[in-house]
Design a protein around this motif. Structure first.
Motif, PDB file in Angstrom:
ATOM      1  N   PRO A 156      -0.348 -43.172 -20.214  1.00 11.58           N
ATOM      2  CA  PRO A 156      -0.540 -44.485 -20.832  1.00 11.58           C
ATOM      3  C   PRO A 156       0.643 -44.918 -21.693  1.00 11.58           C
ATOM      4  O   PRO A 156       1.064 -46.086 -21.647  1.00 11.58           O
ATOM      5  N   GLY A 157       1.190 -43.993 -22.463  1.00 12.20           N
ATOM      6  CA  GLY A 157       2.327 -44.332 -23.313  1.00 12.20           C
ATOM      7  C   GLY A 157       3.569 -44.718 -22.524  1.00 12.20           C
ATOM      8  O   GLY A 157       4.418 -45.471 -23.010  1.00 12.20           O
ATOM      9  N   ALA A 158       3.656 -44.203 -21.290  1.00 14.66           N
ATOM     10  CA  ALA A 158       4.806 -44.521 -20.439  1.00 14.66           C
ATOM     11  C   ALA A 158       4.638 -45.871 -19.741  1.00 14.66           C
ATOM     12  O   ALA A 158       5.612 -46.407 -19.197  1.00 14.66           O
ATOM     13  N   GLY A 159       3.407 -46.417 -19.748  1.00 11.35           N
ATOM     14  CA  GLY A 159       3.206 -47.728 -19.138  1.00 11.35           C
ATOM     15  C   GLY A 159       2.124 -47.796 -18.082  1.00 11.35           C
ATOM     16  O   GLY A 159       1.926 -48.837 -17.455  1.00 11.35           O
ATOM     17  N   ALA A 160       1.390 -46.708 -17.861  1.00 15.26           N
ATOM     18  CA  ALA A 160       0.292 -46.733 -16.896  1.00 15.26           C
ATOM     19  C   ALA A 160      -0.897 -47.488 -17.484  1.00 15.26           C
ATOM     20  O   ALA A 160      -1.323 -47.213 -18.603  1.00 15.26           O
ATOM     21  N   ASP A 161      -1.428 -48.437 -16.729  1.00 19.29           N
ATOM     22  CA  ASP A 161      -2.593 -49.203 -17.169  1.00 19.29           C
ATOM     23  C   ASP A 161      -3.902 -48.580 -16.711  1.00 19.29           C
ATOM     24  O   ASP A 161      -4.921 -48.666 -17.403  1.00 19.29           O
ATOM     25  N   VAL A 162      -3.886 -48.000 -15.527  1.00 13.92           N
ATOM     26  CA  VAL A 162      -5.050 -47.336 -14.941  1.00 13.92           C
ATOM     27  C   VAL A 162      -4.553 -46.027 -14.344  1.00 13.92           C
ATOM     28  O   VAL A 162      -3.451 -45.974 -13.793  1.00 13.92           O
ATOM     29  N   ILE A 163      -5.356 -44.969 -14.443  1.00 13.71           N
ATOM     30  CA  ILE A 163      -4.976 -43.677 -13.885  1.00 13.71           C
ATOM     31  C   ILE A 163      -5.937 -43.289 -12.775  1.00 13.71           C
ATOM     32  O   ILE A 163      -7.159 -43.343 -12.946  1.00 13.71           O
ATOM     33  N   THR A 201       7.032 -39.408 -16.477  1.00 14.94           N
ATOM     34  CA  THR A 201       6.935 -40.535 -17.411  1.00 14.94           C
ATOM     35  C   THR A 201       8.152 -41.458 -17.329  1.00 14.94           C
ATOM     36  O   THR A 201       8.010 -42.667 -17.509  1.00 14.94           O
ATOM     37  N   ASP A 202       9.329 -40.910 -17.034  1.00 16.16           N
ATOM     38  CA  ASP A 202      10.508 -41.767 -16.876  1.00 16.16           C
ATOM     39  C   ASP A 202      10.337 -42.716 -15.691  1.00 16.16           C
ATOM     40  O   ASP A 202      10.684 -43.902 -15.768  1.00 16.16           O
ATOM     41  N   LEU A 203       9.781 -42.192 -14.590  1.00 10.49           N
ATOM     42  CA  LEU A 203       9.556 -43.041 -13.420  1.00 10.49           C
ATOM     43  C   LEU A 203       8.459 -44.064 -13.709  1.00 10.49           C
ATOM     44  O   LEU A 203       8.576 -45.235 -13.325  1.00 10.49           O
ATOM     45  N   VAL A 204       7.400 -43.643 -14.393  1.00 10.52           N
ATOM     46  CA  VAL A 204       6.324 -44.584 -14.747  1.00 10.52           C
ATOM     47  C   VAL A 204       6.877 -45.716 -15.614  1.00 10.52           C
ATOM     48  O   VAL A 204       6.548 -46.892 -15.405  1.00 10.52           O
ATOM     49  N   ALA A 205       7.728 -45.377 -16.572  1.00 10.68           N
ATOM     50  CA  ALA A 205       8.314 -46.409 -17.436  1.00 10.68           C
ATOM     51  C   ALA A 205       9.141 -47.404 -16.620  1.00 10.68           C
ATOM     52  O   ALA A 205       9.087 -48.619 -16.853  1.00 10.68           O
ATOM     53  N   ALA A 206       9.905 -46.898 -15.654  1.00 12.30           N
ATOM     54  CA  ALA A 206      10.716 -47.776 -14.804  1.00 12.30           C
ATOM     55  C   ALA A 206       9.827 -48.651 -13.926  1.00 12.30           C
ATOM     56  O   ALA A 206      10.095 -49.848 -13.744  1.00 12.30           O
ATOM     57  N   LEU A 207       8.768 -48.070 -13.382  1.00 11.50           N
ATOM     58  CA  LEU A 207       7.826 -48.844 -12.561  1.00 11.50           C
ATOM     59  C   LEU A 207       7.123 -49.912 -13.393  1.00 11.50           C
ATOM     60  O   LEU A 207       6.937 -51.045 -12.935  1.00 11.50           O
ATOM     61  N   ALA A 208       6.725 -49.544 -14.613  1.00  9.72           N
ATOM     62  CA  ALA A 208       6.059 -50.502 -15.501  1.00  9.72           C
ATOM     63  C   ALA A 208       6.983 -51.671 -15.817  1.00  9.72           C
ATOM     64  O   ALA A 208       6.547 -52.832 -15.867  1.00  9.72           O
ATOM     65  N   ALA A 209       8.264 -51.373 -16.009  1.00  6.28           N
ATOM     66  CA  ALA A 209       9.232 -52.446 -16.261  1.00  6.28           C
ATOM     67  C   ALA A 209       9.354 -53.347 -15.041  1.00  6.28           C
ATOM     68  O   ALA A 209       9.455 -54.571 -15.167  1.00  6.28           O
ATOM     69  N   THR A 265       0.071 -28.252 -17.636  1.00  2.07           N
ATOM     70  CA  THR A 265       1.095 -29.293 -17.452  1.00  2.07           C
ATOM     71  C   THR A 265       0.457 -30.575 -16.944  1.00  2.07           C
ATOM     72  O   THR A 265       0.854 -31.683 -17.329  1.00  2.07           O
ATOM     73  N   SER A 266      -0.542 -30.432 -16.093  1.00  3.63           N
ATOM     74  CA  SER A 266      -1.258 -31.594 -15.571  1.00  3.63           C
ATOM     75  C   SER A 266      -1.886 -32.393 -16.709  1.00  3.63           C
ATOM     76  O   SER A 266      -1.835 -33.634 -16.722  1.00  3.63           O
ATOM     77  N   LEU A 267      -2.458 -31.708 -17.691  1.00  6.62           N
ATOM     78  CA  LEU A 267      -3.045 -32.405 -18.836  1.00  6.62           C
ATOM     79  C   LEU A 267      -1.967 -33.094 -19.665  1.00  6.62           C
ATOM     80  O   LEU A 267      -2.167 -34.234 -20.114  1.00  6.62           O
ATOM     81  N   GLU A 268      -0.819 -32.442 -19.838  1.00  2.00           N
ATOM     82  CA  GLU A 268       0.295 -33.074 -20.551  1.00  2.00           C
ATOM     83  C   GLU A 268       0.716 -34.367 -19.868  1.00  2.00           C
ATOM     84  O   GLU A 268       0.954 -35.391 -20.525  1.00  2.00           O
ATOM     85  N   ILE A 269       0.844 -34.300 -18.556  1.00  4.72           N
ATOM     86  CA  ILE A 269       1.237 -35.488 -17.793  1.00  4.72           C
ATOM     87  C   ILE A 269       0.194 -36.588 -17.966  1.00  4.72           C
ATOM     88  O   ILE A 269       0.516 -37.753 -18.237  1.00  4.72           O
ATOM     89  N   LEU A 270      -1.063 -36.216 -17.797  1.00  7.08           N
ATOM     90  CA  LEU A 270      -2.165 -37.170 -17.892  1.00  7.08           C
ATOM     91  C   LEU A 270      -2.141 -37.892 -19.242  1.00  7.08           C
ATOM     92  O   LEU A 270      -2.240 -39.130 -19.312  1.00  7.08           O
ATOM     93  N   ARG A 271      -1.986 -37.122 -20.295  1.00  7.14           N
ATOM     94  CA  ARG A 271      -1.991 -37.709 -21.631  1.00  7.14           C
ATOM     95  C   ARG A 271      -0.768 -38.585 -21.892  1.00  7.14           C
ATOM     96  O   ARG A 271      -0.824 -39.504 -22.728  1.00  7.14           O
ATOM     97  N   ALA A 272       0.333 -38.318 -21.188  1.00 10.65           N
ATOM     98  CA  ALA A 272       1.571 -39.069 -21.414  1.00 10.65           C
ATOM     99  C   ALA A 272       1.643 -40.359 -20.602  1.00 10.65           C
ATOM    100  O   ALA A 272       2.452 -41.241 -20.904  1.00 10.65           O
TER     101      ALA A 272
END
Length: 277
Positions: A42-49, A260-268, A33-40
């Motif tokens: 950038p698409g959600a809006g993370a610029d750096v991990i 990813t939903d929270l990342v998208a909101a933060l990116a916005a 699951t950690s790998l799924e999150i990691l891969r998702a």
């Protein structure tokens, strides 16, 4: 040295906005699951991990990240498996900067040179090791720089002008400003004070300045992004993982989306900050 970090901050600067830097713990709630999150991310809006390396005694972390580390360790996550995560992430993403964050003990036990070589080969771009002060640069910081990994240093509200040059001396990638004294996720920062601190740091360095600790909502992210080059969010994302788990602490079908939903909101929020400025 990999220029992914510099390239990404240059890109966000051209876009007139701060970078969103997201922290998750390797192996939380389990390796797959950690790998799924990691891969998702950038698409959600993370610029750096930032990828946390679980450790049994994470003294700088608040309860949320401590609990995430314990979940990961209980699930069998190790430093070797964390490097495997980086390797698997790089199979699909060659552009997003990835920084390993943690404590010196597991690196020391693994072997410094071995760790640096394996981290670089896996595709890591930098390190944040919170329990090594500048006086200990020969232990890991200088070898990391020599290996082509940025060594990202933390500056805090108690880092005065006399101390700052030493903190910044061998720092690379970006400067991580800790917006509140204490542990991660503990309180909400005073955004006016943070803006003044970022301005002070920028008088001492040309590196990007990213601000973290206590940033939980899109509104917080927007407030920080108005003046900083980057906004770091960790505890809120780790809490999103925890809140998605079942009664036995296992991942559910909601786990990846909770992050990813929270990342998208933060990116916005980050993007809205400069648009409103």
């Amino acid at each position: 040295m990999s220029d992914r970090i510099g390239a990404r901050f240059a890109q966000t600067a051209r876009e007139g906005r701060a970078a969103l830097v997201t922290f998750v713990t390797a192996g939380d709630p389990d390796h797959e699951t950690s790998l799924e999150i990691l891969r998702a991310l950038p698409g959600a809006g993370a610029d750096v991990i930032e990828l946390g390396m679980p450790f049994t005694d994470p003294m700088a972390d608040g309860p949320a990240i401590q609990a995430a580390g314990l979940r990961a360790l209980a699930g069998g996550e190790t430093l070797v498996k964390t490097l495997d995560l980086v390797r698997a992430f790089r199979e699909q993403d060659q552009a997003t900067p990835l920084v390993l964050m943690g404590y010196y003990n597991p690196i020391y036990v693994h072997g410094v040179q071995r760790f640096l070589q394996e981290a670089k080969e896996a595709g890591a771009d930098g390190l944040i090791v919170v329990d090594l002060p500048p006086e200990e640069d020969e232990e890991l910081c200088l070898p990391a720089l020599e290996a082509g990994l940025a060594f990202i240093r933390l500056a805090t509200p108690t880092t005065d002008d006399a101390r700052l040059p030493m903190v910044l001396k061998n720092t690379a990638g970006f400067v991580y400003y800790v917006s509140i004294a204490g542990i991660t996720g503990a309180a909400t920062p005073d955004f006016t004070v943070v803006a003044e601190a970022v301005a002070r740091l920028k008088r001492h360095t040309t590196l990007p300045v990213a601000v973290g600790f206590g940033v939980k909502t899109p509104e917080h992210a927007a407030a920080i992004a108005a003046g900083a080059d980057g906004v770091v969010v960790g505890s809120a994302l780790v809490d999103a993982v925890r809140s998605s788990l079942d009664g036995q602490g296992r991942a559910t079908e909601k786990t990846v989306a909770a992050v990813t939903d929270l990342v998208a909101a933060l990116a916005a929020g980050v993007r809205r900050a400069r648009a409103a400025a």
